[in-house]
Design a protein around this motif. Structure first.
Motif, PDB file in Angstrom:
ATOM      1  N   ILE A   1      -0.725 -14.444 -65.190  1.00 49.01           N
ATOM      2  CA  ILE A   1      -0.293 -15.167 -63.983  1.00 49.01           C
ATOM      3  C   ILE A   1      -1.411 -15.149 -62.943  1.00 49.01           C
ATOM      4  CG2 ILE A   1       1.362 -15.126 -62.113  1.00 49.01           C
ATOM      5  CD1 ILE A   1       3.024 -15.744 -64.285  1.00 49.01           C
TER       6      ILE A   1
ATOM      7  N   TYR B   1      -9.358 -28.561 -66.668  1.00 55.19           N
ATOM      8  CA  TYR B   1     -10.371 -27.904 -65.850  1.00 55.19           C
ATOM      9  C   TYR B   1     -10.786 -26.575 -66.457  1.00 55.19           C
ATOM     10  CZ  TYR B   1     -12.401 -25.396 -61.911  1.00 55.19           C
ATOM     11  OH  TYR B   1     -13.231 -24.667 -61.124  1.00 55.19           O
TER      12      TYR B   1
ATOM     13  N   ILE C   1      -0.388 -19.164 -51.984  1.00 51.49           N
ATOM     14  CA  ILE C   1       0.274 -19.253 -53.286  1.00 51.49           C
ATOM     15  C   ILE C   1       1.138 -18.020 -53.504  1.00 51.49           C
ATOM     16  CG2 ILE C   1      -0.109 -19.220 -55.769  1.00 51.49           C
ATOM     17  CD1 ILE C   1      -2.485 -20.967 -55.421  1.00 51.49           C
TER      18      ILE C   1
ATOM     19  N   ILE D   1      -5.159 -18.623 -51.807  1.00 51.29           N
ATOM     20  CA  ILE D   1      -4.595 -17.610 -52.699  1.00 51.29           C
ATOM     21  C   ILE D   1      -3.424 -16.905 -52.021  1.00 51.29           C
ATOM     22  CG2 ILE D   1      -5.052 -15.459 -53.930  1.00 51.29           C
ATOM     23  CD1 ILE D   1      -7.896 -16.366 -54.327  1.00 51.29           C
TER      24      ILE D   1
ATOM     25  N   GLN E   1      10.891 -10.519 -59.503  1.00 52.17           N
ATOM     26  CA  GLN E   1       9.657 -10.665 -60.282  1.00 52.17           C
ATOM     27  C   GLN E   1       9.314 -12.139 -60.375  1.00 52.17           C
ATOM     28  OE1 GLN E   1       7.720  -8.620 -62.471  1.00 52.17           O
ATOM     29  NE2 GLN E   1       8.473  -6.729 -61.589  1.00 52.17           N
ATOM     30  N   PRO E   2       8.191 -12.533 -59.797  1.00 58.77           N
ATOM     31  CA  PRO E   2       7.845 -13.962 -59.876  1.00 58.77           C
ATOM     32  C   PRO E   2       7.482 -14.340 -61.314  1.00 58.77           C
ATOM     33  CG  PRO E   2       6.592 -12.843 -58.165  1.00 58.77           C
ATOM     34  CD  PRO E   2       7.250 -11.785 -58.974  1.00 58.77           C
TER      35      PRO E   2
ATOM     36  N   GLU F   1       3.733  -9.379 -56.352  1.00 64.21           N
ATOM     37  CA  GLU F   1       3.382  -8.370 -57.351  1.00 64.21           C
ATOM     38  C   GLU F   1       3.469  -9.009 -58.718  1.00 64.21           C
ATOM     39  OE1 GLU F   1       2.505  -5.127 -56.676  1.00 64.21           O
ATOM     40  OE2 GLU F   1       2.048  -4.950 -58.798  1.00 64.21           O
TER      41      GLU F   1
ATOM     42  N   ILE G   1       5.462 -20.199 -59.817  1.00 68.41           N
ATOM     43  CA  ILE G   1       4.097 -20.579 -59.453  1.00 68.41           C
ATOM     44  C   ILE G   1       3.901 -22.077 -59.620  1.00 68.41           C
ATOM     45  CG2 ILE G   1       1.689 -20.244 -60.072  1.00 68.41           C
ATOM     46  CD1 ILE G   1       2.506 -17.413 -60.858  1.00 68.41           C
TER      47      ILE G   1
ATOM     48  N   THR H   1      -8.337 -11.457 -56.847  1.00 67.56           N
ATOM     49  CA  THR H   1      -7.136 -12.298 -56.701  1.00 67.56           C
ATOM     50  C   THR H   1      -5.901 -11.425 -56.529  1.00 67.56           C
ATOM     51  OG1 THR H   1      -8.231 -13.755 -58.257  1.00 67.56           O
ATOM     52  CG2 THR H   1      -5.979 -14.291 -57.678  1.00 67.56           C
TER      53      THR H   1
ATOM     54  N   LEU I   1      -0.759 -20.809 -70.812  1.00 66.07           N
ATOM     55  CA  LEU I   1      -0.758 -19.405 -70.395  1.00 66.07           C
ATOM     56  C   LEU I   1      -1.181 -18.495 -71.549  1.00 66.07           C
ATOM     57  CD1 LEU I   1      -0.008 -18.053 -67.701  1.00 66.07           C
ATOM     58  CD2 LEU I   1       2.179 -17.478 -68.703  1.00 66.07           C
TER      59      LEU I   1
ATOM     60  N   SER J   1       3.589  -9.353 -62.574  1.00 64.92           N
ATOM     61  CA  SER J   1       3.971  -8.564 -63.735  1.00 64.92           C
ATOM     62  C   SER J   1       3.042  -8.830 -64.898  1.00 64.92           C
ATOM     63  CB  SER J   1       5.408  -8.903 -64.126  1.00 64.92           C
ATOM     64  OG  SER J   1       5.564 -10.306 -64.160  1.00 64.92           O
TER      65      SER J   1
ATOM     66  N   LEU K   1      -4.864 -28.841 -64.858  1.00 66.26           N
ATOM     67  CA  LEU K   1      -5.385 -27.474 -64.900  1.00 66.26           C
ATOM     68  C   LEU K   1      -5.949 -27.090 -66.275  1.00 66.26           C
ATOM     69  CD1 LEU K   1      -5.825 -25.191 -62.983  1.00 66.26           C
ATOM     70  CD2 LEU K   1      -3.590 -24.284 -63.560  1.00 66.26           C
TER      71      LEU K   1
ATOM     72  N   LEU L   1      -4.034 -17.530 -63.842  1.00 64.75           N
ATOM     73  CA  LEU L   1      -3.611 -18.910 -63.563  1.00 64.75           C
ATOM     74  C   LEU L   1      -3.828 -19.245 -62.103  1.00 64.75           C
ATOM     75  CD1 LEU L   1      -2.102 -21.277 -65.028  1.00 64.75           C
ATOM     76  CD2 LEU L   1      -0.064 -20.441 -63.900  1.00 64.75           C
ATOM     77  N   ILE L   2      -3.442 -18.312 -61.230  1.00 63.85           N
ATOM     78  CA  ILE L   2      -3.586 -18.575 -59.800  1.00 63.85           C
ATOM     79  C   ILE L   2      -5.051 -18.664 -59.415  1.00 63.85           C
ATOM     80  CG2 ILE L   2      -3.151 -17.597 -57.536  1.00 63.85           C
ATOM     81  CD1 ILE L   2      -0.548 -16.484 -58.602  1.00 63.85           C
TER      82      ILE L   2
ATOM     83  N   LEU M   1      -7.456 -19.608 -61.285  1.00 65.79           N
ATOM     84  CA  LEU M   1      -7.925 -20.914 -61.774  1.00 65.79           C
ATOM     85  C   LEU M   1      -7.525 -22.027 -60.830  1.00 65.79           C
ATOM     86  CD1 LEU M   1      -7.505 -21.400 -65.609  1.00 65.79           C
ATOM     87  CD2 LEU M   1      -9.523 -21.700 -64.214  1.00 65.79           C
TER      88      LEU M   1
END
Lengths: 292, 139
Positions: B72, A95, A57, A54, A72-73, B66, A78, B56, B41, B68, A92, B75-76, B78
């Protein structure tokens, strides 16, 4: 780092709670896979792996996002991160829709320790605009504000005059009462002695004597001027002057007093050589030369 | 809408405005599509992954990430879950292989109680390139 005994600060407890949650998650995943039990070392290994996964990532997605001059990601960052880490993104959604899904409750949120109301003193200064809101507050103002402990004295003219006048009156009163209490007293009223004591007057046998005779200091001064000039004329002159002004009666007393005064003055002169107090020096009168 | 090029290049195929080289071997073909998981999403709003969002989010914040959008984070989480469950499944395969490799009787199936041990986990992780070496404990 988790796994070792920690001091138990709030940050450590925070960290440990989340670590434990991850362990529970790993255990639930293993149960989903079909395992009934697991070795402790194996669970620890997987927990460490999921935590670092985690974190990686997050770090990598942030790097990709900043690489394109953003802060801002987004989803694309990702996706790129996951692809770079060897994760097959296509699988994904499949799953996610798997049958047995377990939900773990979040760890309890502990509030930061707040100083109790009784201990805070004064209003804390609010943050200036350049400090973000999540930073801790300023401490109590008494820790950095210094106030002088004295008050400025009153300098009003009227008040000061009043104060000086009342002080002088009090001093006079106190002094007279002290003299009345320690010395002899006379009273105005016949029967009541203590109410208004008056300092008793000492009657002299010859009341005008002190007015006529020169004071001790004047005698010394005469001696000084005489000795400095070494003029006998003034000496013999002054003596008959004094003699003539007196009445005939107390002439004897006069001379004896004079003699005492001169002797005293002589001794005084010796003393004066040792203690040279400017306030005790005799007054210096101008020398009068008389021609004879 | 994806723009389609007017003139096709002389060699190679064009798909969605992106040049796709002809596949040398038939099995691997580069897949070109719009950003994947965009639709997924949207579905994530109803779905709650096993890892709580707070946990998470905590680890992502520690790394400087960070988020937003809360989706998201899901998703991570998962992705991390899938990562671990893939490894767990591989370890289960190893465990089952070891159990039936010696040719035990087929009448009773291998007992359902599988225990994850380091001996199963180590080869499973080795396939992913993760080498773990736990020390033998001296008693």
């Amino acid at each position: 780092r988790p796994g070792s005994k920690q001091a138990g600060t709030p940050a450590d407890n925070y960290h440990l709670a989340r670590r434990r949650t991850l362990q529970v998650v790993v255990s639930s995943l293993l149960t989903e896979a079909g395992f009934e039990s697991a070795e402790k070392a194996a669970v620890e290994t997987l927990t460490e792996m999921i935590q670092s996964y985690i974190s990686e990532i997050g770090r990598s997605a942030k790097s990709y996002c900043e690489h394109t001059a953003r802060t801002q990601p987004t989803l694309s960052d990702i996706v790129v991160t996951l692809v770079e880490m060897g994760f097959n993104v296509e699988t994904l959604p499949a799953y996610a829709k798997r049958s047995q899904r377990m939900v773990i409750t979040a760890p309890p949120v502990t509030n930061q320790p707040v100083t109790p109301k009784a201990l805070t003193a004064g209003q804390n200064k609010p943050h200036p605009s350049h400090i973000p809101g999540h930073f801790p507050e300023f401490p109590d103002p008494h820790t950095y504000i210094k106030t002088p402990t004295y008050r400025e004295p009153v300098s009003d003219y009227q008040v000061l005059r009043e104060k000086a006048a009342s002080q002088r009156r009090d001093v006079e009163r106190a002094l007279t009462r002290f003299m009345a209490k320690t010395g002899e007293t006379q009273s105005l009223f016949k029967d009541d002695v203590s109410t208004f004591p008056l300092i008793a007057a000492r009657p002299f046998t010859v009341p005008y004597l002190t007015a006529l005779l020169p004071s001790e200091l004047e005698m010394q001064q005469m001696e000084e001027t005489d000795s400095s000039e070494q003029d006998d004329q003034t000496d013999t002159e002054n003596l008959p002057l004094h003699m003539s002004t007196d009445d005939s009666g107390p002439e004897k007393e006069n001379t004896s007093v004079l003699q005492q005064n001169t002797s005293l003055a002589g001794s005084r002169n010796g003393e004066e050589n040792v203690i040279d107090n400017p306030y005790l020096r005799p007054v210096k009168k101008p020398k009068i030369r008389r021609k004879k | 809408a994806v723009p389609v090029s007017a003139a096709a290049p002389p060699d190679g195929a064009m798909s969605n405005g992106v040049y796709v080289p002809p596949a040398a071997n038939g099995d691997v073909k580069p897949v070109v599509s719009t950003t994947p998981l965009v639709d997924f999403l949207m579905q994530l709003e109803d779905y709650t992954p096993t890892i709580p969002d707070a946990v998470t989010g905590y680890y992502l914040n520690r790394a400087g990430f960070e988020a937003s959008d809360p989706r998201i984070i899901r998703l991570i989480s998962l992705a991390a879950q899938k990562f671990i469950s893939d490894i767990a499944n591989d370890a289960l395969q190893h465990c089952k292989m070891k159990g039936t490799a010696s040719g035990s009787s087929r009448s009773k199936s291998k007992d359902k109680k599988y225990t994850l041990t380091m001996e199963d986990l180590t080869p499973a992780l080795a396939e992913y390139g993760i080498n773990v070496k736990k020390p033998h404990y001296f008693t």
